[in-house]
Design a protein around this motif. Structure first.
Motif, PDB file in Angstrom:
ATOM      1  N   THR A 194      48.072  -6.136 -20.792  1.00  0.00           N
ATOM      2  CA  THR A 194      48.349  -7.073 -19.634  1.00  0.00           C
ATOM      3  C   THR A 194      47.868  -6.811 -18.317  1.00  0.00           C
ATOM      4  O   THR A 194      47.377  -7.590 -17.521  1.00  0.00           O
ATOM      5  CB  THR A 194      49.927  -6.606 -19.606  1.00  0.00           C
ATOM      6  N   LEU A 195      47.634  -5.383 -18.101  1.00  0.00           N
ATOM      7  CA  LEU A 195      47.248  -4.860 -16.832  1.00  0.00           C
ATOM      8  C   LEU A 195      45.703  -5.273 -16.722  1.00  0.00           C
ATOM      9  O   LEU A 195      45.445  -5.649 -15.496  1.00  0.00           O
ATOM     10  CB  LEU A 195      47.186  -3.365 -16.797  1.00  0.00           C
ATOM     11  N   ASN A 196      45.026  -5.335 -17.903  1.00  0.00           N
ATOM     12  CA  ASN A 196      43.499  -5.619 -17.712  1.00  0.00           C
ATOM     13  C   ASN A 196      43.295  -7.310 -17.080  1.00  0.00           C
ATOM     14  O   ASN A 196      42.659  -7.500 -16.300  1.00  0.00           O
ATOM     15  CB  ASN A 196      42.965  -5.560 -18.946  1.00  0.00           C
ATOM     16  N   VAL A 197      44.457  -7.981 -17.472  1.00  0.00           N
ATOM     17  CA  VAL A 197      44.401  -9.386 -17.062  1.00  0.00           C
ATOM     18  C   VAL A 197      45.108  -9.520 -15.626  1.00  0.00           C
ATOM     19  O   VAL A 197      44.325 -10.235 -14.848  1.00  0.00           O
ATOM     20  CB  VAL A 197      44.948 -10.454 -18.118  1.00  0.00           C
ATOM     21  N   PRO A 220      49.566 -10.218 -24.598  1.00  0.00           N
ATOM     22  CA  PRO A 220      49.411  -9.842 -23.165  1.00  0.00           C
ATOM     23  C   PRO A 220      48.490 -10.557 -22.174  1.00  0.00           C
ATOM     24  O   PRO A 220      48.929 -10.393 -20.981  1.00  0.00           O
ATOM     25  CB  PRO A 220      48.633  -8.416 -23.424  1.00  0.00           C
ATOM     26  N   GLU A 221      47.517 -11.275 -22.718  1.00  0.00           N
ATOM     27  CA  GLU A 221      46.753 -12.169 -21.810  1.00  0.00           C
ATOM     28  C   GLU A 221      47.531 -13.155 -21.059  1.00  0.00           C
ATOM     29  O   GLU A 221      47.661 -13.513 -19.947  1.00  0.00           O
ATOM     30  CB  GLU A 221      45.557 -12.902 -22.872  1.00  0.00           C
ATOM     31  N   ARG A 222      48.237 -13.772 -21.669  1.00  0.00           N
ATOM     32  CA  ARG A 222      49.232 -14.706 -21.203  1.00  0.00           C
ATOM     33  C   ARG A 222      50.337 -14.042 -20.056  1.00  0.00           C
ATOM     34  O   ARG A 222      50.591 -14.557 -18.877  1.00  0.00           O
ATOM     35  CB  ARG A 222      50.271 -15.623 -22.311  1.00  0.00           C
ATOM     36  N   LEU A 223      50.887 -12.813 -20.528  1.00  0.00           N
ATOM     37  CA  LEU A 223      51.817 -12.400 -19.551  1.00  0.00           C
ATOM     38  C   LEU A 223      51.012 -11.867 -18.328  1.00  0.00           C
ATOM     39  O   LEU A 223      51.368 -12.068 -17.115  1.00  0.00           O
ATOM     40  CB  LEU A 223      52.331 -11.009 -20.103  1.00  0.00           C
ATOM     41  N   GLY A 224      49.907 -11.425 -18.455  1.00  0.00           N
ATOM     42  CA  GLY A 224      48.969 -11.016 -17.376  1.00  0.00           C
ATOM     43  C   GLY A 224      48.680 -11.899 -16.476  1.00  0.00           C
ATOM     44  O   GLY A 224      48.840 -12.199 -15.075  1.00  0.00           O
ATOM     45  N   GLY A 225      48.517 -13.149 -17.007  1.00  0.00           N
ATOM     46  CA  GLY A 225      48.200 -14.669 -16.396  1.00  0.00           C
ATOM     47  C   GLY A 225      49.493 -14.988 -15.470  1.00  0.00           C
ATOM     48  O   GLY A 225      49.256 -15.479 -14.180  1.00  0.00           O
ATOM     49  N   LEU A 226      50.590 -14.742 -16.204  1.00  0.00           N
ATOM     50  CA  LEU A 226      51.790 -14.913 -15.465  1.00  0.00           C
ATOM     51  C   LEU A 226      52.115 -14.101 -14.200  1.00  0.00           C
ATOM     52  O   LEU A 226      52.325 -14.650 -12.920  1.00  0.00           O
ATOM     53  CB  LEU A 226      53.060 -14.703 -16.448  1.00  0.00           C
ATOM     54  N   ILE A 227      51.754 -13.080 -14.294  1.00  0.00           N
ATOM     55  CA  ILE A 227      51.663 -11.949 -13.186  1.00  0.00           C
ATOM     56  C   ILE A 227      50.863 -12.380 -11.962  1.00  0.00           C
ATOM     57  O   ILE A 227      51.216 -12.332 -10.640  1.00  0.00           O
ATOM     58  CB  ILE A 227      51.464 -10.462 -13.587  1.00  0.00           C
ATOM     59  N   GLN A 254      61.853 -17.608 -15.429  1.00  0.00           N
ATOM     60  CA  GLN A 254      61.989 -19.206 -16.236  1.00  0.00           C
ATOM     61  C   GLN A 254      60.872 -19.384 -17.201  1.00  0.00           C
ATOM     62  O   GLN A 254      60.887 -19.747 -18.564  1.00  0.00           O
ATOM     63  CB  GLN A 254      62.341 -20.312 -15.503  1.00  0.00           C
ATOM     64  N   VAL A 255      59.860 -19.174 -16.635  1.00  0.00           N
ATOM     65  CA  VAL A 255      58.385 -19.467 -17.200  1.00  0.00           C
ATOM     66  C   VAL A 255      58.127 -18.506 -18.326  1.00  0.00           C
ATOM     67  O   VAL A 255      57.670 -19.074 -19.526  1.00  0.00           O
ATOM     68  CB  VAL A 255      57.212 -19.374 -16.155  1.00  0.00           C
ATOM     69  N   PHE A 256      58.510 -17.475 -18.208  1.00  0.00           N
ATOM     70  CA  PHE A 256      58.485 -16.185 -19.315  1.00  0.00           C
ATOM     71  C   PHE A 256      59.378 -16.778 -20.498  1.00  0.00           C
ATOM     72  O   PHE A 256      58.947 -16.949 -21.499  1.00  0.00           O
ATOM     73  CB  PHE A 256      59.095 -15.160 -18.676  1.00  0.00           C
ATOM     74  N   PRO A 286      50.583 -19.940 -18.661  1.00  0.00           N
ATOM     75  CA  PRO A 286      51.560 -20.034 -17.864  1.00  0.00           C
ATOM     76  C   PRO A 286      51.350 -21.038 -16.613  1.00  0.00           C
ATOM     77  O   PRO A 286      52.361 -21.890 -16.174  1.00  0.00           O
ATOM     78  CB  PRO A 286      51.891 -18.657 -17.195  1.00  0.00           C
ATOM     79  N   GLU A 287      49.994 -21.329 -16.472  1.00  0.00           N
ATOM     80  CA  GLU A 287      49.632 -22.370 -15.372  1.00  0.00           C
ATOM     81  C   GLU A 287      50.028 -23.641 -16.214  1.00  0.00           C
ATOM     82  O   GLU A 287      50.622 -24.584 -15.136  1.00  0.00           O
ATOM     83  CB  GLU A 287      48.137 -22.361 -15.438  1.00  0.00           C
ATOM     84  N   ALA A 288      49.763 -23.927 -17.342  1.00  0.00           N
ATOM     85  CA  ALA A 288      50.107 -25.248 -17.924  1.00  0.00           C
ATOM     86  C   ALA A 288      51.536 -25.441 -17.909  1.00  0.00           C
ATOM     87  O   ALA A 288      52.384 -26.605 -17.642  1.00  0.00           O
ATOM     88  CB  ALA A 288      49.534 -25.209 -19.335  1.00  0.00           C
TER      89      ALA A 288
END
Lengths: 95, 475
Positions: free
Chosen positions: B331-334, B367-374, B389-391, B401-403
């Motif tokens: 997650t952190l990597n993203v 984790p890629e999507r969670l990283g994107g959300l952050i 909410q997005v989560f 998350p963008e979509a």
């Protein structure tokens, strides 16, 4: 070294064997004959000789961790004295 | 008199190999009865066992991870006893010359830390499964027969039930970090027998011990040890003597009971198995296994603190399970934001896992999507509230998350015109509060912010709201 009739009775129980009294006597004497014969080896000097765990001189006969299950349930149960559904069936072990 | 509890544990850890210890049958749990079988594990005449290389490697890894001495030369032995779920009439195990000996496990409890010494770790095979509770017979499933186990034997170094449970949890953590077992107590891939005795505080001799079996959770291990120690003390105080025996823990009645009459004299008549040749661990293998050791929890936690600057407490929580620590790092990597990644993983992610009884590898948000959300939060595209909410929505589909933000119209509004208009409406509708505020009740500021956020469905940029509100209230 020799064994007593009591030793024989104990070993028989561990091996789930039943002997009559006469058979136990016979076993005791036969086992003692074997043991006395083997005792001959005690005459050899084994000072400094590592105990031998196998007669092969190979080591590390290993196989790769690859799955291969060759038998079906029917084949596995084919020679079972008693079975039911997919199981081997034996007399009740604990009541 | 005050008594001290003395506990030693024997733990059986089922290895997660593809195939069994001495034959190629699948070692997987939960297959249809008597289908993972072959001539070797059915003990058909003439069938010969061949040791699985991964079992040796896993044993060496666990030995290295627990500071054991690894035996360069070790042998397999037969442990002889009769039971219908053991078709050969003996279990292949190790007796003299186990593969690992004299190790140490460092455990932490609320009462402090403790080093628990290990006597040995050895390789053995599991027995089959007996089913006694159907009809008048016993049914045998041989699937588990020959599944590889490592038996880990501790010294009687533990003095409380909590220490015993902490030791077991530590061991579970290590085998899971090593990736050699799933460590699942309920499914029986981690099984524990406890040797329990008591002695007056200050005594140096051990009391007579009893062995407790059948504890299938950490909680039950604690309860069973406490129950058994209490029973010992009562017997001794009542002038009786403890009989050395094996007892079963009954998790429903919360008591141990004697297995008297159900076990024959233990005389296993161990001897080297002539079907198997000695195992030699050479320098090359030791080196390879050392190379394959993972970063252990303590080291990883320390690195999280020094490298990412997160608090030691957070680092500790994140590294309890290897998969969770991997998830956090990915997650952190993203996201590029350690503190936010740690907060999200420890907060929303762990809460969701707990609520839905999920393991991290079953969790819907990668984790890629969670990283994107952050990243979206940090870029000011959405607020933290909207992010939650997005989560929730991200758990329902695979969209980025963008979509989701785009699709649901959740993007943050920073348009000053729109925010101004909404604040004006709120001030008009709340004249009373406005007067109170202007006559000095400054804490009403939050009330106006709340009203505005509500009106704009949480999408207003909080910073912009604050700025505009401040200037309008002054006016």
């Amino acid at each position: 070294m020799s064994v007593t009739k009591e030793n024989v009775a104990y070993i028989a129980e561990l091996a789930r064997l039943k002997f009559t009294d006469a058979e136990q006597e016979k076993m005791t004497s036969e086992l003692n004959m074997i043991l006395h014969y083997i005792e001959k080896l005690n005459e050899v000097d084994t000072e400094g000789v590592e105990p031998l765990s196998t007669i092969h001189d190979q080591i590390n006969v290993l196989r790769a961790d690859v799955e291969h299950t060759p038998l079906s349930n029917e084949e596995a149960l084919r020679n079972a004295p008693d079975k039911q559904d997919r199981f081997f069936k034996v007399p009740k072990v604990i009541g | 008199m005050n008594y001290e509890i003395v506990v030693g544990l024997e733990v059986h850890c089922q290895l997660n190999t593809e195939s069994k210890a001495f034959c190629g049958c699948s070692a997987k749990f939960g297959k249809s009865a008597n289908t993972n079988v072959c001539p070797v594990c059915l003990a058909l005449p003439g069938a010969l066992p061949v040791l699985n290389a991964r079992v040796v490697e896993d044993a060496v890894k666990l030995g290295l991870a627990t500071g054991c001495t690894i035996a360069r030369h070790s042998i397999l032995a037969r442990k002889n006893y009769f039971y219908p779920d053991l078709p050969k009439g003996y279990q292949i195990s190790q007796y003299e010359e186990p593969i690992c000996s004299e190790g140490m496990l460092h455990v932490e409890t609320d009462e402090g830390s403790k080093d628990v010494r290990l006597v040995r770790i050895h390789i053995e095979e599991d027995a089959g499964k007996s089913i006694h509770d159907i009809g008048d017979d016993t049914y045998i499933d041989v699937n588990r027969c020959g599944v590889p186990l490592l038996e880990i034997v501790s010294y009687p170094d533990m003095r409380t039930s909590k220490e015993a449970s902490a030791y077991l949890q530590k061991l579970r953590q290590i085998v899971k970090y090593l990736g050699i077992s799933d460590g699942n107590m309920e499914e029986g891939s981690l099984r524990c027998d406890a040797n329990v005795s008591v002695r007056p505080v200050g005594a140096t001799e051990y009391g007579t011990r009893t062995e407790i079996k059948n504890m299938n959770s950490f909680r039950n291990v604690e309860r069973a040890i406490e129950y058994e120690a209490k029973r010992h003390i009562e017997v001794i105080e009542g002038g009786g003597v403890i009989v050395q025996e094996t007892r079963l823990w009954d998790a429903d009645k919360l008591e141990t009971r004697s297995m008297r009459g159900k076990e024959h004299a233990h005389d296993y008549r161990y001897f080297p198995d002539p079907d198997l040749v000695p195992v030699l661990v050479d320098d090359g293998m030791m080196h390879r296994m050392r190379e394959e050791l993972p970063e252990f929890p303590e080291d990883r936690a320390a690195r999280f603190v020094s490298e990412f600057g997160i608090p030691a407490y957070d680092a500790g929580v994140l590294t309890v399970e290897r998969e969770l620590a991997d998830y956090f790092e990915a997650t952190l990597n993203v996201s590029g934001d350690a503190k936010a990644s740690s907060n999200w993983v420890m907060g929303e992610v762990m809460r969701t896992l707990k609520e839905k009884y999920l393991d991290i590898h079953e969790f819907a948000i990668s984790p890629e999507r969670l990283g994107g959300l952050i990243k979206l939060i940090n870029a000011g595209a959405i607020s933290n509230t909207i992010a939650k909410q997005v989560f929730e929505l991200m758990q329902e589909d695979e969209a980025t998350p963008e979509a989701i933000v785009e699709r649901e119209g959740l993007a943050q509004v920073s348009d000053t015109g729109a925010i101004e208009a909404s604040i004006k409406e709120i001030l008009d509708a709340n004249q009373k509060q406005l007067e109170q505020y202007r006559s000095g009740k400054a804490q009403l500021f939050g009330f106006f912010v709340g009203q505005c956020m509500q009106k704009m469905k949480g999408k207003a940029n909080p910073k912009v709201v604050n700025d505009i509100l401040k200037s309008m209230l002054e006016g």
